[in-house]
Scaffold this active site. Sequence first.
Site, short mmCIF file in Angstrom:
data_model
loop_
_atom_site.label_atom_id
_atom_site.label_comp_id
_atom_site.label_asym_id
_atom_site.label_seq_id
_atom_site.Cartn_x
_atom_site.Cartn_y
_atom_site.Cartn_z
N SER A 64 0.79 -0.95 0.20
CA SER A 64 -0.39 -0.35 -0.18
C SER A 64 0.68 1.03 0.21
O SER A 64 0.27 2.32 -0.61
CB SER A 64 -1.11 0.01 1.57
OG SER A 64 -1.15 0.98 0.73
N TRP A 66 2.31 1.74 -3.84
CA TRP A 66 1.28 1.70 -4.37
C TRP A 66 1.44 3.56 -4.32
O TRP A 66 1.01 3.76 -5.69
CB TRP A 66 0.20 1.60 -4.33
CG TRP A 66 -0.62 1.63 -4.84
CD1 TRP A 66 -1.97 1.09 -6.51
CD2 TRP A 66 -1.69 3.52 -4.46
NE1 TRP A 66 -2.76 1.82 -6.74
CE2 TRP A 66 -3.17 3.44 -5.13
CE3 TRP A 66 -2.06 3.60 -3.82
CZ2 TRP A 66 -4.37 3.81 -5.25
CZ3 TRP A 66 -3.38 4.60 -3.90
CH2 TRP A 66 -4.02 5.75 -4.73
N HIS A 67 1.38 4.34 -3.09
CA HIS A 67 1.03 5.69 -3.03
C HIS A 67 2.37 6.18 -4.06
O HIS A 67 1.71 7.47 -4.26
CB HIS A 67 0.98 6.09 -1.86
CG HIS A 67 -0.44 5.63 -0.78
ND1 HIS A 67 -0.85 4.85 -0.47
CD2 HIS A 67 -1.04 6.67 -1.10
CE1 HIS A 67 -2.05 4.69 0.18
NE2 HIS A 67 -2.16 5.86 -0.51
N GLY A 68 3.29 5.92 -3.37
CA GLY A 68 4.97 6.54 -4.44
C GLY A 68 6.01 5.78 -4.46
O GLY A 68 5.97 4.95 -3.65
N PHE A 75 -0.27 10.02 -7.42
CA PHE A 75 -0.92 8.91 -7.06
C PHE A 75 -1.23 8.21 -8.85
O PHE A 75 -1.36 7.09 -8.75
CB PHE A 75 -0.90 8.28 -5.79
CG PHE A 75 -0.46 9.28 -4.97
CD1 PHE A 75 0.49 9.48 -4.78
CD2 PHE A 75 -1.93 9.62 -3.90
CE1 PHE A 75 1.09 9.41 -3.87
CE2 PHE A 75 -1.14 10.55 -2.22
CZ PHE A 75 0.03 10.63 -2.50
#
Length: 383
Positions: free
Chosen positions: A235, A238-240, A383
Site C-alpha cells: 500500500s 502504491w502511493h509513491g 498517485f
Amino acid sequence: MSLKYYEFIRESFQAILQSTAFVSLLPVLDWVAPVGVSFFTFQAVSYLVMVGRSPFLARSWMDVMLFLSFWPTLFAGPIWRADKFFAQTDMKHPARRVGRPRQGWLAIYLIALGLVQKVVLASWLSAQVVDPVYKFPDQYASVSLAAAMLGYSMQIFLDFSGYTLIVTGLALLLGYRLPVNFRQPYLARNLSDFWTRWHVSLSSFIRDYIYIPMGGNRKGWFRTQLNVTAGMLISGLWHGANWTFVVWGLLHGLGVVVQNTATRWGMPEWPRWVAQTFTFVFVSLAWVFFRSESLPHALQMLQGLWFSPMGFWLPGQMPWWLLLGISALVLGLSPWALRLQRMSLACLARLGPWRAGLLLALVLSAVLYGAPEGVPSFIYYRF
C-alpha cells in the site's frame, strides 16, 4: 506502472552498488507517468481477475474502455471493482439508471460540500499552515511543527474526501453509484479500524487481491502478521516511488501487528476517547513520512518536535485560531456527519428548487471567494 517505479529502482540500486564500490550503468530515463496511473491500473487488475475467475463475465472492448476511462474516477478514484461497475451498466439490471440523474439533491449536496472541503479548507491549510513549515522546518519552533503535522492530517482528509464527495455527486448525476471511500477515519479506535474507514476502495483492494491470496489469516498467527505487514508495505509503495512511502506503509503494518499482539495477549481495551486520540496521534505522526520529500526531511520534522533551533514556541508563526477551528470542526462534526447529511437534504427538499438554488449559488459564491488563485493543488493526483 514501470514508468512510475523505474527511477526509484534505479536510484536505490545505484546507492547499493556505490556502497560496495561498484558503479551503476542503468540509464536515466526522463519519463513522465500519466496522471492517476495507479488508479486505472488497479481497476484493470480487477477486471482481469473477474474474467480469470469467471470467463463468461468478459465484456466487449467498448465496455472495458468505458470502465477504465470513466471520467469522474479516472484521475484519483475511488477504485472501482469491475463487477460493481458492470452491474450498473447492465441493461437487465432492475435498478439501472445510467444516463439519468439519480438522487439529485444528494448529488448537489455532495458536490457543494466537497468544494468547500477541497477548494477552500484544504487549500487554505496547505498554503497557510502545512507547506511553509514543511519547506523550511528549521525556521519554525516545535509547537509550529506540531501544528503543521496536525494541519496536514486535516488537509489530506479534507482534500481527498472532498474530491471523493465531488466525483460521487457527479457520478450520481450520470446515474452511477460510486463505492464509499471514507467513513470518518479520524474516529477510528485502532489502526485496523482506521483502514476500514480511510480510502476504503484501496484498503479493500489490498485485502482482497493481495492479503487474502497470500494466505490471509488462514496459515497461522505469525504468517498472518507477515501478510498484514506485506500488504501495508505494498500500500505504501502504491502511493509513491519513494522510501518515505515505504516507511509510512511499514509503520502502519507494524502498528497493526502490535495491535494484534496486544489483543492476543489479552490486554484490556482502552476507553473510546483514549483509543481514538492515540490512533489519531499515531496516524498524524506517520503522515510526516507521507508528506516529506525524503527520509532525512521527515526525521528533521520529527526531531524538531523535541529540539528545534527556533525553540519551543515563537508567537506569530502560525494562524492558530483558524487551524484549531478547522480541526475542531472536522473532528467535532465527524460523529454527526450522516445525521447532518439527512437534515441538509430534508432542508433542501423543503426549500424547493428556487430557494434551494439560491442557497447553493450563495455557497458556490463563497467557495469562489475563499478559493486560492489559480487551480488548487490535489494531493492524490500524483498517485
